[in-house]
Enzyme design. Structure first.
Site, short mmCIF file in Angstrom:
data_model
loop_
_atom_site.label_atom_id
_atom_site.label_comp_id
_atom_site.label_asym_id
_atom_site.label_seq_id
_atom_site.Cartn_x
_atom_site.Cartn_y
_atom_site.Cartn_z
N GLN A 20 4.31 -2.00 3.22
CA GLN A 20 3.97 -3.31 2.67
C GLN A 20 4.24 -4.40 3.70
O GLN A 20 4.98 -4.20 4.66
CB GLN A 20 4.71 -3.57 1.37
CG GLN A 20 6.20 -3.72 1.46
CD GLN A 20 6.83 -3.81 0.07
OE1 GLN A 20 6.38 -3.17 -0.90
NE2 GLN A 20 7.89 -4.59 -0.06
N ALA B 68 0.85 -1.20 0.00
CA ALA B 68 0.00 0.00 0.00
C ALA B 68 0.88 1.24 0.00
O ALA B 68 2.11 1.13 -0.02
CB ALA B 68 -0.92 -0.02 1.21
N SER B 69 0.26 2.40 0.04
CA SER B 69 1.03 3.65 -0.08
C SER B 69 1.91 3.90 1.15
O SER B 69 2.99 4.47 1.04
CB SER B 69 0.09 4.83 -0.28
OG SER B 69 -0.85 4.88 0.77
N LYS C 146 5.17 -5.56 8.89
CA LYS C 146 4.69 -4.40 8.14
C LYS C 146 5.83 -3.38 8.12
O LYS C 146 6.30 -2.95 9.18
CB LYS C 146 3.45 -3.82 8.82
CG LYS C 146 2.76 -2.71 8.04
CD LYS C 146 1.47 -2.31 8.76
CE LYS C 146 0.77 -1.16 8.06
NZ LYS C 146 -0.49 -0.77 8.76
N ASP D 242 -12.33 0.70 10.28
CA ASP D 242 -12.50 0.24 8.91
C ASP D 242 -12.63 -1.29 8.85
O ASP D 242 -11.76 -1.98 8.31
CB ASP D 242 -11.30 0.70 8.06
CG ASP D 242 -11.56 0.58 6.57
OD1 ASP D 242 -12.74 0.48 6.18
OD2 ASP D 242 -10.59 0.59 5.78
#
Length: 556
Positions: A139, A135-136, A154, A289
């Site tokens: 990773q 992801a931005s 991560k 989320d």
């Protein structure tokens, strides 16, 4: 250091120009001019959509994706704010993806060794070179620790903090220009919203914060047999590196192929929703989320929430308002729903309440006669948000984040079980909170707290009056009123002050009369001090008059 500042200024100017170019490219050049930015002469505007087939929301999504990770994150945050944006914009912004090309494993290795101090082989037996996800912000790689534990690492994307900080500073400057040159935008507080977004981004960049979030969730659900929270390996965690227990299980979309484990999808849906209600109504700390990609189902049926980069916190007041709103929706109580939305509103302008109530009543009439289990929470809340946006009611960000989380977990439940209903799960939690609110213990605590606050306020009055006196004496008080409707505000302030003074007079009469009766001072009336009795009677009349005055205005 001077060279570094010059380099930073150069890069920021270059980024400004790039952002302006992209805005103009997607047809938003008029906004650039409106906020007072003058583009160089001879600048040619490219048209990304010569056929005119793209809608404005589609152009915005394409523009944000081109501008990079910070702007993509901003779009994702805005997709949770249906009180600020129309439904067609929200729909498109929800499509924003955070998936980008992974960075090279050698860069990942360098980050690990720099953060953890030394050769990564001293900590890990093996690390997969291919990332599980990218992801931005970072990773994820699968690995095995020296003790044999399977983990995921991560790793923060190299240089991302500098990129985000530069973009946030530019966003803040643009927000200031918007407030200055577009007066109608002030109601939405663009500077405040960007500052809030910047704070969230800085927190998300710090992986130790995510680790603390996970530990807090783990503690909150330690006695819950339906939820499992991964372990954080703090010896292999830092600001840029987060190492977690690897969880074997299924994604929501894979449960049909996991039939050999006899997993009950309805039960999983109910357990997930119940866990969300616990986070909201009991813990006041929730996963912001909970979409299907952030949920894993273990073979034993336990639900595992992952990715705790964004969490929500709610105070007792917000918790109470959520309970009130849900009970209002469940009971189809128009006034309660309206009152809650107005009480939590951050808007300075008061909407037309009677019209708003009619719109909410019209909305609820469409659900009249339906059983609670037949009401789709997401559809209903979306329609409430449309009304909220119509009357320019700005809701607190944590409130909208929470409602978005409820809608998301309902979507997960419906994917698992087509007749799943989030309201059925939420109802007992909301009612339990309301019962607690009216319990003798709670009322006693509230009374003590209110008295303490009142006493504190009384103690501040002499200081306030003295300060005003001193400033008046040196002629240093200057008040500028530049807001429409100021006269109405002044009238209301006069009424409020008059009532406060009136209340103090009534209180003084009661206290004085009590002292006279206690001292038994004549003259007497039927063996009672006449002045004391007269004082009580006058205080009684004045008190009744004050109550009637308050009730007439409808403002307690």
């Amino acid at each position: 250091m001077f060279k570094s500042q010059i380099s930073s200024t150069y890069h920021q100017a270059k980024r400004y120009r790039q952002i302006m170019n992209v805005l103009i490219k997607y047809g938003f050049g008029y906004l650039v001019e409106k906020v007072g930015i003058i583009m160089p002469k001879g600048f040619k505007q490219k048209n990304i959509d010569p056929s005119g087939k793209l809608t404005t929301p589609q152009k915005i999504v394409m523009m944000l994706e081109e501008l990079g990770p910070t702007f993509v994150k901003l779009g994702q945050v805005l997709s949770t704010r249906p009180d600020l944006l129309p439904p067609d914009y929200i729909k498109e912004l929800k499509k924003l993806q955070d998936n980008v090309a992974p960075f090279d494993f050698n860069e990942a290795k360098a980050e690990i060794e720099e953060e953890l101090g030394g050769n990564m082989r001293n900590i890990f037996l093996v690390i997969d070179k291919e990332p599980l996800a990218a992801a931005s912000i970072g990773q994820v790689h699968k690995a095995v620790l020296k003790n044999g534990d399977e983990v995921v690492i991560k790793i923060r994307r190299p240089g991302i903090e500098e990129i985000v900080n530069a973009d946030l500073e530019i966003m803040l400057n643009l927000a200031r220009l918007v407030e200055k040159h577009i007066p109608e935008a002030k109601i939405y507080d663009p500077v405040g919203k960007i500052e809030e977004f910047a704070d969230a981004m800085h927190k998300e960049l710090d992986f130790t914060r995510e680790g603390y979030n996970i530990d807090k969730f783990r503690q909150n659900f330690k006695d819950d047999e339906t939820i499992y929270v991964p372990k954080v390996y703090w010896e292999a965690t830092s600001k840029k590196i987060l190492t977690l227990e690897y969880i074997r299980g299924y994604k929501i979309s894979e449960l049909d192929s996991a039939s050999e484990n006899n997993l009950d999808k309805r039960k999983i849906a109910e357990n997930g929703a119940r866990a969300m209600m616990k986070q909201i109504f009991i813990h006041g700390f929730f996963h912001a989320d909970p979409h299907p990609g952030n949920i894993i189902i273990r073979p034993d049926g336990k639900i595992v929430f992952i990715d705790f980069g964004i969490v929500g916190r709610i105070d007792k007041y917000t918790k109470d308002k959520i309970a009130d709103l849900m009970i209002g929706i469940i009971n189809k109580d128009v006034k309660k729903i309206t009152d809650v939305l107005l009480e939590i509103s951050q808007s300075e302008q008061e909407p037309d309440i009677s019209k708003m109530e009619l719109d909410i009543e019209d909305l609820l009439d469409r659900y009249y006669g339906k059983e609670l289990k037949d009401v789709n929470a997401s559809e209903l809340l979306n329609e409430v948000f449309i009304i909220v946006a119509k009357y320019k009611i700005i809701l607190p960000s944590n409130f909208t984040l929470l409602l978005k989380a409820i809608m998301t977990i309902e979507g997960v439940g419906l994917e698992l079980c087509p007749d799943f209903n989030i309201f059925e799960t939420a109802k007992p939690f909301a009612k339990r909170l309301l019962r607690q609110r009216y319990s003798p213990e709670y009322l006693a605590q509230s009374a003590v707290s209110t008295m303490q606050e009142f006493n504190k306020s009384l103690m501040l009055i002499p200081k306030l009056i003295n300060g005003l006196y001193q400033r008046t004496k040196i002629n240093s008080i200057k008040i500028d009123f530049d807001t429409p409707g100021t006269s109405k505000v002044i009238i209301e302030l006069h009424k409020m002050v008059n009532r406060l003074v009136f209340s103090l007079i009534v209180a003084a009469l009661i206290i004085g009369s009590s002292l006279i009766i206690q001292a038994n001072v004549g003259p007497f009336f039927y063996n009672y001090p006449l002045l004391g009795v007269a004082g009580f009677i006058i205080a009684g009349f004045l008190g009744v008059w004050l109550i009637i005055s308050i009730l007439r205005t409808g403002r307690m």
